[in-house]
Each structure stands twice: as C-alpha cells, then as structure tokens.
Write a protein that holds these residues in place. Sequence first.
Motif, short mmCIF file in Angstrom:
data_model
loop_
_atom_site.label_atom_id
_atom_site.label_comp_id
_atom_site.label_asym_id
_atom_site.label_seq_id
_atom_site.Cartn_x
_atom_site.Cartn_y
_atom_site.Cartn_z
N LEU A 76 -75.17 44.35 -48.53
CA LEU A 76 -73.85 44.07 -49.67
C LEU A 76 -73.60 42.72 -50.55
O LEU A 76 -73.84 42.87 -51.49
CB LEU A 76 -72.93 43.83 -48.51
N LEU A 77 -74.77 41.52 -49.59
CA LEU A 77 -74.81 40.56 -50.43
C LEU A 77 -76.10 40.76 -51.67
O LEU A 77 -75.48 40.52 -52.78
CB LEU A 77 -75.42 39.38 -49.59
N ARG A 78 -76.79 41.82 -51.46
CA ARG A 78 -77.36 41.71 -52.49
C ARG A 78 -77.24 42.57 -53.48
O ARG A 78 -78.16 42.77 -55.18
CB ARG A 78 -79.01 42.31 -52.22
N ALA A 79 -76.42 43.18 -53.09
CA ALA A 79 -75.92 44.44 -54.11
C ALA A 79 -75.25 43.78 -55.65
O ALA A 79 -75.19 44.18 -56.30
CB ALA A 79 -74.70 45.36 -53.77
N ILE A 80 -74.53 42.28 -55.20
CA ILE A 80 -73.69 41.78 -55.62
C ILE A 80 -74.92 41.54 -57.63
O ILE A 80 -74.65 41.21 -57.68
CB ILE A 80 -73.53 40.43 -55.73
N ASN A 81 -75.90 41.03 -57.54
CA ASN A 81 -76.26 40.39 -57.79
C ASN A 81 -78.03 41.19 -58.34
O ASN A 81 -78.94 41.76 -59.04
CB ASN A 81 -77.61 39.24 -57.95
N ARG A 82 -77.95 43.09 -57.89
CA ARG A 82 -78.65 43.98 -57.75
C ARG A 82 -79.92 43.54 -57.99
O ARG A 82 -80.96 44.30 -57.67
CB ARG A 82 -78.39 44.48 -59.32
N MET A 83 -79.96 43.25 -56.47
CA MET A 83 -81.60 43.39 -55.65
C MET A 83 -81.56 44.13 -55.16
O MET A 83 -83.33 44.10 -54.59
CB MET A 83 -81.77 41.55 -55.03
N ASN A 84 -80.83 44.58 -54.71
CA ASN A 84 -81.06 46.37 -54.21
C ASN A 84 -81.84 47.38 -55.15
O ASN A 84 -82.59 47.90 -54.51
CB ASN A 84 -80.17 46.85 -53.82
N ASP A 85 -82.38 47.14 -56.49
CA ASP A 85 -82.97 47.63 -57.21
C ASP A 85 -84.24 47.88 -57.32
O ASP A 85 -85.04 49.37 -57.42
CB ASP A 85 -82.90 47.43 -59.28
N PHE A 86 -84.43 46.57 -56.03
CA PHE A 86 -86.04 46.50 -56.38
C PHE A 86 -86.30 47.52 -54.71
O PHE A 86 -87.97 47.38 -54.53
CB PHE A 86 -86.70 45.20 -56.06
N VAL A 87 -85.50 47.94 -54.39
CA VAL A 87 -85.78 48.59 -53.18
C VAL A 87 -86.20 50.34 -53.09
O VAL A 87 -84.93 50.65 -53.81
CB VAL A 87 -84.64 48.37 -51.54
N PRO A 88 -86.49 50.64 -52.56
CA PRO A 88 -86.85 52.24 -53.21
C PRO A 88 -85.97 53.32 -52.05
O PRO A 88 -85.78 52.85 -50.71
CB PRO A 88 -88.29 52.84 -52.42
N ASN A 89 -86.08 53.86 -52.60
CA ASN A 89 -84.66 54.66 -52.31
C ASN A 89 -83.28 54.66 -52.07
O ASN A 89 -81.94 54.43 -51.00
CB ASN A 89 -85.43 55.17 -50.98
N CYS A 90 -83.30 52.82 -52.51
CA CYS A 90 -81.07 51.92 -52.35
C CYS A 90 -80.61 53.07 -53.31
O CYS A 90 -80.83 53.01 -54.93
CB CYS A 90 -81.62 51.02 -52.53
N GLN A 91 -79.13 53.61 -52.85
CA GLN A 91 -78.69 54.58 -53.86
C GLN A 91 -77.49 53.51 -53.91
O GLN A 91 -76.65 53.54 -52.02
CB GLN A 91 -78.68 55.98 -53.42
N VAL A 92 -77.10 53.53 -54.81
CA VAL A 92 -75.23 52.99 -54.93
C VAL A 92 -74.24 53.91 -55.49
O VAL A 92 -74.65 54.08 -56.20
CB VAL A 92 -75.28 51.52 -55.42
N ASP A 93 -72.78 53.78 -54.25
CA ASP A 93 -71.74 54.50 -54.78
C ASP A 93 -70.91 53.74 -55.26
O ASP A 93 -70.99 52.49 -54.43
CB ASP A 93 -71.45 55.76 -54.54
N GLY A 94 -69.99 53.56 -56.18
CA GLY A 94 -68.61 52.51 -55.93
C GLY A 94 -68.93 51.57 -57.26
O GLY A 94 -70.31 51.80 -57.91
N ARG A 95 -68.04 49.97 -57.18
CA ARG A 95 -68.12 49.62 -57.79
C ARG A 95 -67.98 47.90 -57.53
O ARG A 95 -67.42 48.11 -56.70
CB ARG A 95 -67.40 50.01 -59.48
#
Lengths: 279, 311
Positions: A76-95
């Motif tokens: 959740l924390l890494r979603a806030i600065n989009r560091m999850n972008d570097f994780v393959p297969n990581c899919q984000v829904d919502g805002r």
Amino acid sequence: MVIMDQPQGSLAGAAKAEMRPSPVSAPEPAGETIVRIENLTIRYGDFSAVKNVSLDVYRNQATALIGPSGCGKSTLLRAINRMNDFVPNCQVDGRIVVRGRSIYDPGCDPVDLRRHIGMVFQKPNPFPKSIYRNVSWGAKINGYRGDMDALVEQCLRRAGLWEEVKDKLKQVALNLSGGQQQRLCIARALALQPDVLLMDEPCSALDPIATARIEDLIDQLKTDYTVVLVTHNMQQAARVSDRTAFLYMGELIEVEDTHVLFTHPRHPRTQAYITGRFG
Amino acid sequence: MTSAAPSISMLYQPRLARRKACNVVFYVTGAAVCAMTVALLATLIGVVLKDGWTFLTVRFVTSFPSRIEPELAGVKPALFGSLCVVLMTGVISVPLGVGAAVYLSEYAGDSRLNRFIQLNIANLAGVPSIVYGLLGLAVFVRWLHLGSSILAGSLTMSLLVLPVIIISAREAIAAVPQSLRQAAYALGATRWQTVRAHVLPSALPGILTGVILSLSRAVGEAAPLLIVGAAAFMLSMPGSQAGGGAWNKLVAIGTDNFAVLPIQIFNWCKEPDVVFQQLAAAGIVVLLAALLAMNSVAVGIRLWHQRKRTW
C-alpha cells in the motif's frame, strides 16, 4: 540561502517557500487531506495484496500503517509513489489522489510524482558516494538551481545529522553507522522538499538508540511534512503517529486517531492484534 | 515421554577428526592444483623465453619480417596491426556490448522475446571463431567492399567478442543491488539517470573484467583474421603510402591490408629452419607482453575508479 541560524522548525518551511517558485496552491490548513486512497486493490498475478482499501492521509500528520507480516502495508505504501511499477505482474485498480492529481491516470508521470513524495526504505540504502553527493544528487537531477551547499547543510540539519558529519562531507557514506545512514537517507529525501514522506519500516534494521532518534525526527518532521509510516512495531506506531490504520490480509480493518485505536479499538481483530494475541 | 533418553548430547556424533581430515585433504588438493597451473605457465614462459632469447631486442619490435634474412626479422607490422585491431575492436564492441547489456537488464522487460535473445547471445558466445571469420569475409570484406583491411578485421573481431562482453556486462549489472536503483527512482530519477549515475559506476569493475578477457581473446585469435585475409607478412606499414592530413592517414591505415601477431607467429612456426622457431618464440613473448600490458591498463582503470569513488 543564509538562514542557517534560525531555529530548526521554521527552516524547511522558509526554504520550501523559496525553493518552489510556483507553488501548486496557497498554504493549506492542517487536517486537509493530502493523499486520498479510494477503493484501491493491488494484485500480484492472482494474489490480491491489497483489497479495496480507502484511506485519507492528512497534511502534517504521521499516519502509521500496522498489521501482521504480509498484510499488504508495504504494498500500500509503495503504491503512493508508484514504486510498485517496477514489480512485474503488479496490477493496481482504484484511485490514489495526491494534491488533487489522480496518480494512476495516464497523464501522471511517475518520475515527476516521486519528486513530490519522498521515500525512506527498510534497510538504509545510501549511494556508495560521498555524504554530500548523497544529499545533493536528487536535487541536482531535478534541476535545483539554488545554493547546493546550503541545501545540503539544511537537509542534514533537518535530519539531525549535520553535527556528526559536517567535517566529513566528502567521505563515502558507507562508513557511517546504520542509524546515521538512515538519517542520511531521510536528508536525501528532504532535499527534494517533498509533500509526503513515505517510510517503510525505517527502524527495523536499527538498534534502540538509533530507533529513538529516528522517532524523534519523525515527530519534528511533521511540522513541515506529512509522514506515512509502515511499522510492525505497535509501540512505535503509538509513540510517533497521529492516526493509525490497521490492515489484515490486505483489508483495511480500522483507521482511527492513534490514541483512540490503541485504547478503544472497535474491531475485535484490531484488539487482538494490539494486545499481542497474534501477529 | 521419551523413554529414558540417557543424554541429549549422545545424539550428536561430531566426528571432528574425520571432518578436519576432509578439510585438510581439500586444502592440499586445492593447493596442488594451483601449483600445477602456475608451474605449467612458468614452464611455458620459460621455454618460450629460452628459445626466443636471442631475438628479444628492441630491433625485433622495430623491424619488418624477412624470409631471406631471418636473423634481421622483426614483428613491427604485426605488433602494430594487432594493436590497431584490438583498439578498434574495443571502440566498436564495448559501447555496443555495454549498451545491449544495459538495455537487456534495465529497459527490456522479462518478455519471451527478451529471453529468446539472451539464449541466442549465450549460444553465440560458443560459436567457433572461424565461423565468425567466414561471416566477416562474406559481409565486411566482400559485401561491404571493405577488403582485407584492419576495419574488416576489427568488425569481425567485434562480432566474436560481443556476446562475451554482453554476458559479462549483464552479470555485472545484475549484481548491482536493487536497493540502489530503488533509492534513485524514489528521488524522481529517470531510468537513464539511475543507470548513468549508479548502476554503471557500480558495475564498472565487473564490466571491465569482461571487456579485458574478451579483448585478450581477440588479440590471440588467428583463425578469423586468417579467413578475413590478414597478410602472412608485410613489408611496409599499413597506410604508409598515404599522404595528406592525419584523417587521411587514419583512413588509409583502417582500409589497408594488415598483419597480426598470432598469424605472424603461425607463419614462422611452419618454417622448418630452427631460426624461425626462435623468431616464433620471440613473437610469443611479445604477444604475452602485450596481453599483460592490456591487463595492467584494466587494473589501473579499476584502481583509479575506486579511488575516485571516495571523493
């Protein structure tokens, strides 16, 4: 910038006004929502790490995310600065809306976003360069045109590290102790004058004394920044945060003012966790 | 519950003497293998030095080869050709190889195509060098009309060493801790800023090792250049007929025919007369010295880089 002998609290505030020639908006009152998470679901392949979480983070507060291992708090924390972008297969829904911008919209550039949302990692990860370069690099690559020496000094002071390193700014940062390295990483993040500072278990690799110093620092930083802190240490959450969110199995169970959550948890699972019955 | 467990320590049988003996056996074996390798190398160098001793003078590296007067022969054009080829091979293959490695490990995702490309690069590293010679002959010498020139030879050698450079650079880049990249990205760095400022400097020693190993191989290879058509021996320096400015001279050197040390050595070895064997031995010593010099340069760069890093 020659405002070094002012008391520390007003330093970054003054600097912030000077360093941002075009502020996004006028000074806002405390308590305003700076990060709004709306129905956020994050999946790694088939596994949902975060499930339909909605959470507001208020300006100039420290918000703690607590929960047992694997509950999705770091994701959740890494979603806030989009560091999850570097994780393959990581899919984000919502805002997630940061200062009025929906950060997962196609128009939002993660590189620009990360300049406004600083991050401190679990393990201190200074660059294998000099202390000075560690602090100045982020400002340099983002085109900072002010007095770099002053900025470095100010950020190191703000991170409570200046007195310890002022005579060895040109030495390589890897010679510092773990706690000093982590404070250097905080100074490095501050050099970009971020709106929000994300901290992913910043003390888990540190000894108790270094931990106490970081916790004091978080308390001071709240006056100028907004802190989101992931921790598996409930005492730490109780000590430093204003609001606490309890996550379990990817779901947000409860979010409340810290003193309320720790004294009068509404949900039985929260109660079980904070009284140490599981986790 | 347990029925009269006499003592927990009875369950451990340390067999300390046996374990320590194993350790000693391995130590001795390792030391012996090491010593054998060094002894082999020392014997090789010793034999070569003994054979070539009479020719190891300054005159040897400043004279042209001669069949009629072998006692006055030298390796000047071959040494020059080898240095030109390795220099040009480095100029061509290092940027290409490191660039490809950066692309594959930092930019390209983990796609099927990417894995297919990597598998092929690994296969290319195992292709016999003579095959590259044939490719160079067909593409650079004939099709691109470069002729049997230093340029054609260097391009061929670049093909030969590229897979090794890419693989070793990729490994060096993969060894850079992920936390370093995350730190840079979290400060609002682009991929290129991250690669340029943090990944490449951290990977540089490993990249250099790969570059030096492959360029050393390029210096010692005879087969591909034999196919490309390097001269058996030359009686003038490459590009010596050209006049005019430095650029003309450079172009003339690049497009002229050339000799290299391994082929020169090979040709001397074929001669029955013992004096040619001695010439070959002396040539080998020069080749080894050139390799050693190249390695020293790499070590020098690495040390300089490490010193620079502490600012």
